[in-house]
Design a protein around this motif. Structure first.
Motif, PDB file in Angstrom:
ATOM      1  N   ASP A 131      12.028 -26.556   7.472  1.00 20.82           N
ATOM      2  CA  ASP A 131      11.485 -25.248   7.105  1.00 20.82           C
ATOM      3  C   ASP A 131      11.771 -24.964   5.628  1.00 20.82           C
ATOM      4  OD1 ASP A 131      10.532 -22.689   7.065  1.00 20.82           O
ATOM      5  OD2 ASP A 131      12.290 -21.799   8.026  1.00 20.82           O
ATOM      6  N   ARG A 132      10.714 -24.917   4.837  1.00 20.76           N
ATOM      7  CA  ARG A 132      10.875 -24.702   3.394  1.00 20.76           C
ATOM      8  C   ARG A 132      10.959 -23.214   3.031  1.00 20.76           C
ATOM      9  NH1 ARG A 132      12.920 -29.091   2.536  1.00 20.76           N
ATOM     10  NH2 ARG A 132      12.712 -28.690   0.284  1.00 20.76           N
ATOM     11  N   SER A 133      10.612 -22.350   3.993  1.00 18.33           N
ATOM     12  CA  SER A 133      10.588 -20.920   3.670  1.00 18.33           C
ATOM     13  C   SER A 133      11.985 -20.369   3.392  1.00 18.33           C
ATOM     14  CB  SER A 133       9.941 -20.121   4.801  1.00 18.33           C
ATOM     15  OG  SER A 133      10.728 -20.188   5.983  1.00 18.33           O
ATOM     16  N   ILE A 134      13.008 -21.012   3.949  1.00 20.14           N
ATOM     17  CA  ILE A 134      14.365 -20.514   3.711  1.00 20.14           C
ATOM     18  C   ILE A 134      14.825 -20.802   2.279  1.00 20.14           C
ATOM     19  CG2 ILE A 134      14.998 -20.776   6.130  1.00 20.14           C
ATOM     20  CD1 ILE A 134      16.693 -23.201   5.247  1.00 20.14           C
ATOM     21  N   LEU A 135      14.078 -21.647   1.571  1.00 19.10           N
ATOM     22  CA  LEU A 135      14.435 -21.948   0.193  1.00 19.10           C
ATOM     23  C   LEU A 135      13.945 -20.869  -0.768  1.00 19.10           C
ATOM     24  CD1 LEU A 135      13.613 -25.773   0.124  1.00 19.10           C
ATOM     25  CD2 LEU A 135      15.817 -24.671   0.546  1.00 19.10           C
ATOM     26  N   VAL A 136      13.118 -19.959  -0.242  1.00 11.69           N
ATOM     27  CA  VAL A 136      12.634 -18.851  -1.070  1.00 11.69           C
ATOM     28  C   VAL A 136      13.727 -17.794  -1.138  1.00 11.69           C
ATOM     29  CG1 VAL A 136      10.875 -17.082  -1.371  1.00 11.69           C
ATOM     30  CG2 VAL A 136      10.262 -19.307  -0.367  1.00 11.69           C
ATOM     31  N   PRO A 137      14.289 -17.527  -2.296  1.00 11.07           N
ATOM     32  CA  PRO A 137      15.419 -16.589  -2.386  1.00 11.07           C
ATOM     33  C   PRO A 137      15.000 -15.144  -2.159  1.00 11.07           C
ATOM     34  CG  PRO A 137      14.729 -17.270  -4.581  1.00 11.07           C
ATOM     35  CD  PRO A 137      13.926 -18.098  -3.607  1.00 11.07           C
ATOM     36  N   GLU A 138      15.921 -14.379  -1.572  1.00  6.13           N
ATOM     37  CA  GLU A 138      15.693 -12.951  -1.361  1.00  6.13           C
ATOM     38  C   GLU A 138      16.010 -12.187  -2.644  1.00  6.13           C
ATOM     39  OE1 GLU A 138      14.855 -11.070   1.410  1.00  6.13           O
ATOM     40  OE2 GLU A 138      14.441 -12.831   2.649  1.00  6.13           O
ATOM     41  N   GLU A 139      15.112 -11.276  -3.001  1.00  6.28           N
ATOM     42  CA  GLU A 139      15.383 -10.416  -4.144  1.00  6.28           C
ATOM     43  C   GLU A 139      16.419  -9.365  -3.755  1.00  6.28           C
ATOM     44  OE1 GLU A 139      14.281 -10.669  -7.186  1.00  6.28           O
ATOM     45  OE2 GLU A 139      12.851 -12.309  -6.862  1.00  6.28           O
ATOM     46  N   PHE A 140      17.328  -9.059  -4.678  1.00  2.00           N
ATOM     47  CA  PHE A 140      18.335  -8.041  -4.391  1.00  2.00           C
ATOM     48  C   PHE A 140      17.677  -6.673  -4.269  1.00  2.00           C
ATOM     49  CE2 PHE A 140      21.188  -4.689  -5.966  1.00  2.00           C
ATOM     50  CZ  PHE A 140      22.189  -4.777  -5.026  1.00  2.00           C
ATOM     51  N   ASN A 141      18.028  -5.964  -3.190  1.00  2.58           N
ATOM     52  CA  ASN A 141      17.531  -4.613  -2.957  1.00  2.58           C
ATOM     53  C   ASN A 141      18.707  -3.793  -2.448  1.00  2.58           C
ATOM     54  OD1 ASN A 141      16.491  -2.336  -1.261  1.00  2.58           O
ATOM     55  ND2 ASN A 141      14.493  -3.136  -1.892  1.00  2.58           N
ATOM     56  N   ALA A 142      19.157  -2.848  -3.254  1.00  2.00           N
ATOM     57  CA  ALA A 142      20.361  -2.079  -2.910  1.00  2.00           C
ATOM     58  C   ALA A 142      20.206  -1.333  -1.590  1.00  2.00           C
ATOM     59  CB  ALA A 142      20.684  -1.089  -4.029  1.00  2.00           C
ATOM     60  N   GLY A 143      19.011  -0.794  -1.325  1.00  2.00           N
ATOM     61  CA  GLY A 143      18.776  -0.075  -0.073  1.00  2.00           C
ATOM     62  C   GLY A 143      18.940  -0.978   1.134  1.00  2.00           C
ATOM     63  N   LYS A 144      18.344  -2.167   1.081  1.00  2.00           N
ATOM     64  CA  LYS A 144      18.448  -3.114   2.190  1.00  2.00           C
ATOM     65  C   LYS A 144      19.873  -3.632   2.335  1.00  2.00           C
ATOM     66  CE  LYS A 144      13.636  -4.669   2.197  1.00  2.00           C
ATOM     67  NZ  LYS A 144      12.717  -5.834   2.103  1.00  2.00           N
ATOM     68  N   THR A 145      20.541  -3.846   1.196  1.00  2.00           N
ATOM     69  CA  THR A 145      21.932  -4.331   1.248  1.00  2.00           C
ATOM     70  C   THR A 145      22.824  -3.332   1.955  1.00  2.00           C
ATOM     71  OG1 THR A 145      21.735  -5.688  -0.747  1.00  2.00           O
ATOM     72  CG2 THR A 145      23.939  -4.912  -0.173  1.00  2.00           C
ATOM     73  N   TRP A 146      22.699  -2.067   1.611  1.00  2.00           N
ATOM     74  CA  TRP A 146      23.562  -1.058   2.222  1.00  2.00           C
ATOM     75  C   TRP A 146      23.154  -0.747   3.659  1.00  2.00           C
ATOM     76  CZ3 TRP A 146      28.108   1.281   0.921  1.00  2.00           C
ATOM     77  CH2 TRP A 146      28.647   0.884  -0.306  1.00  2.00           C
ATOM     78  N   THR A 147      21.877  -0.923   3.981  1.00  2.00           N
ATOM     79  CA  THR A 147      21.444  -0.762   5.371  1.00  2.00           C
ATOM     80  C   THR A 147      22.120  -1.806   6.255  1.00  2.00           C
ATOM     81  OG1 THR A 147      19.290   0.135   4.719  1.00  2.00           O
ATOM     82  CG2 THR A 147      19.462  -0.794   6.928  1.00  2.00           C
ATOM     83  N   GLU A 148      22.110  -3.056   5.802  1.00  2.00           N
ATOM     84  CA  GLU A 148      22.757  -4.128   6.557  1.00  2.00           C
ATOM     85  C   GLU A 148      24.270  -3.950   6.564  1.00  2.00           C
ATOM     86  OE1 GLU A 148      23.927  -7.660   8.485  1.00  2.00           O
ATOM     87  OE2 GLU A 148      22.210  -6.310   8.629  1.00  2.00           O
ATOM     88  N   TYR A 149      24.831  -3.494   5.454  1.00  2.00           N
ATOM     89  CA  TYR A 149      26.280  -3.308   5.358  1.00  2.00           C
ATOM     90  C   TYR A 149      26.758  -2.237   6.349  1.00  2.00           C
ATOM     91  CZ  TYR A 149      30.857  -2.319   3.250  1.00  2.00           C
ATOM     92  OH  TYR A 149      32.204  -2.133   3.038  1.00  2.00           O
ATOM     93  N   ILE A 150      26.025  -1.116   6.426  1.00  2.25           N
ATOM     94  CA  ILE A 150      26.378  -0.052   7.381  1.00  2.25           C
ATOM     95  C   ILE A 150      26.262  -0.568   8.813  1.00  2.25           C
ATOM     96  CG2 ILE A 150      25.638   2.193   8.295  1.00  2.25           C
ATOM     97  CD1 ILE A 150      24.860   2.922   5.389  1.00  2.25           C
TER      98      ILE A 150
END
Length: 352
Positions: free
Chosen positions: A96-115
């Motif tokens: 699967d090559r799609s996992i090689l596509v890096p995720e862009e940093f998004n503060a909203g998504k980061t804190w959603t997952e963190y909570i």
């Protein structure tokens, strides 16, 4: 242990059940907002106990670093699949090559997952407390302690499975297993609470017909939830095909699985209407059975409303999160009703 310890177990168990519902809601928010990779590493988030709020707080090579970690995790999972004979699936994950596509940093998504992770950690802590105080029942009912320990093990496995859900793009069935396992953890908490609640008290059962219909309603609800996760997977595939656009067309292109999900919803409603009539005839309106049935019916009504919103308003994320937590509340209420029908405290049932 003393009676105080037994009461403490029941209170902690109730708090744990509430936290598990909150965790399911948080997971729904993560899923509907696409925040699963908001924290690409675990247990820390971007290598920190408190995640960053700005991309400038991250090293320049953060994308390459976390893609490499994701590839490494998927390779380990592929080896596990090989051991269990799923070689074809393991091969797909490796290629699967799609996992090689890096995720862009998004503060909203980061804190959603963190909570979401914080709520998960708090739930785990309360499950650990449940284990500690469950031994107050060791002499009277060992099931409470044994199941509490088993539940803690399940939570550890669930946490690992959750990391696989967001790390792999191909293993659709893992999302369904992940959701069903969450229901199992919730069910064990409800069961141990019920057993502790009736411990040492005189109990009685209900008529076989009511019990059988309740069991059927519970089974169909679980089936409906499983189909719902499959619908979500299909919607994700369609969304990826349209590259996130044409949102109003996602359901149209979801295929038969959406139709099956909607058909089972009708069956859920019919079974619960029949059950509602039987409960009203056989139990006093102040009984726990009637209260649980009324609560279940309210949740089903709200579930129908969110289902309509999802179908005709292009899958709004808020409705997605509400839909899954309402389904979980229906499961919890029906399961607790089933337990009280099978073995409830005498005096609560009052035939008319």
């Amino acid at each position: 242990m003393s009676t105080a310890a037994k009461n403490r177990f029941q209170k902690i168990n109730i708090a744990t059940i509430v936290l598990l519902f909150v965790l399911i809601l948080a997971g729904g928010v993560v899923r509907s907002s696409g925040s699963g990779m908001g924290c690409p590493d675990w247990p820390k988030c971007f290598g920190r106990y408190i995640p960053p709020t700005d991309i400038n707080d991250l090293p320049k090579d953060y994308k390459q670093k976390y893609v490499a970690k994701r590839v490494e995790k998927n390779q380990r999972f592929a080896k596990t699949l090989d051991v269990f004979g799923y070689s074809d699936l393991a091969k797909r994950i490796r290629e699967d090559r799609s996992i090689l596509v890096p995720e862009e940093f998004n503060a909203g998504k980061t804190w959603t997952e963190y909570i979401n992770r914080l709520i998960g950690a708090l739930s785990g802590f309360f499950l650990l407390l449940s284990v500690v105080f469950s031994f107050s029942y060791w002499k009277t009912d060992k099931r409470i302690a044994i199941l509490s320990i088993f539940n803690l093990v399940l939570v550890g496995f669930q946490a690992w499975l959750g990391s696989i859900v967001v790390s792999t793009n191909l293993v659709a069935w893992i999302v369904t297993v992940h959701m069903l396992l969450a229901l199992a953890i919730l069910g064990i908490c409800i069961y141990t609470y019920h057993v502790a609640k009736i411990s040492g008290k005189s109990t009685s059962g209900s008529s076989p017909l009511v019990y059988i219909i309740t069991l059927a309603a519970l089974f169909v609800s679980i089936l409906q939830i499983a189909f719902g996760t499959e619908v979500r997977e299909k919607i994700d595939a369609v969304a990826n095909h349209f590259q996130g656009g044409y949102r109003k067309d996602w359901i149209t292109n979801a295929g038969e699985i959406f139709q099956h999900h909607r058909d089972i919803a009708v069956l859920v409603l019919v079974l619960n209407v029949a059950l509602f009539v039987l409960i009203r005839k056989g139990f006093n309106r102040h009984s726990i059975q009637q209260q649980l049935m009324s609560f279940t019916f309210l949740m089903i009504t709200l579930q129908i409303v969110t289902g309509i919103l999802l179908s005709y308003m292009a899958l709004p994320p808020v409705a997605q999160a509400a839909h899954i937590v309402l389904a979980s509340l229906i499961f919890g209420a029906q399961f607790y009703l089933l337990l009280n029908l099978f073995k409830g405290v005498k005096g609560r049932e009052l035939s008319r």
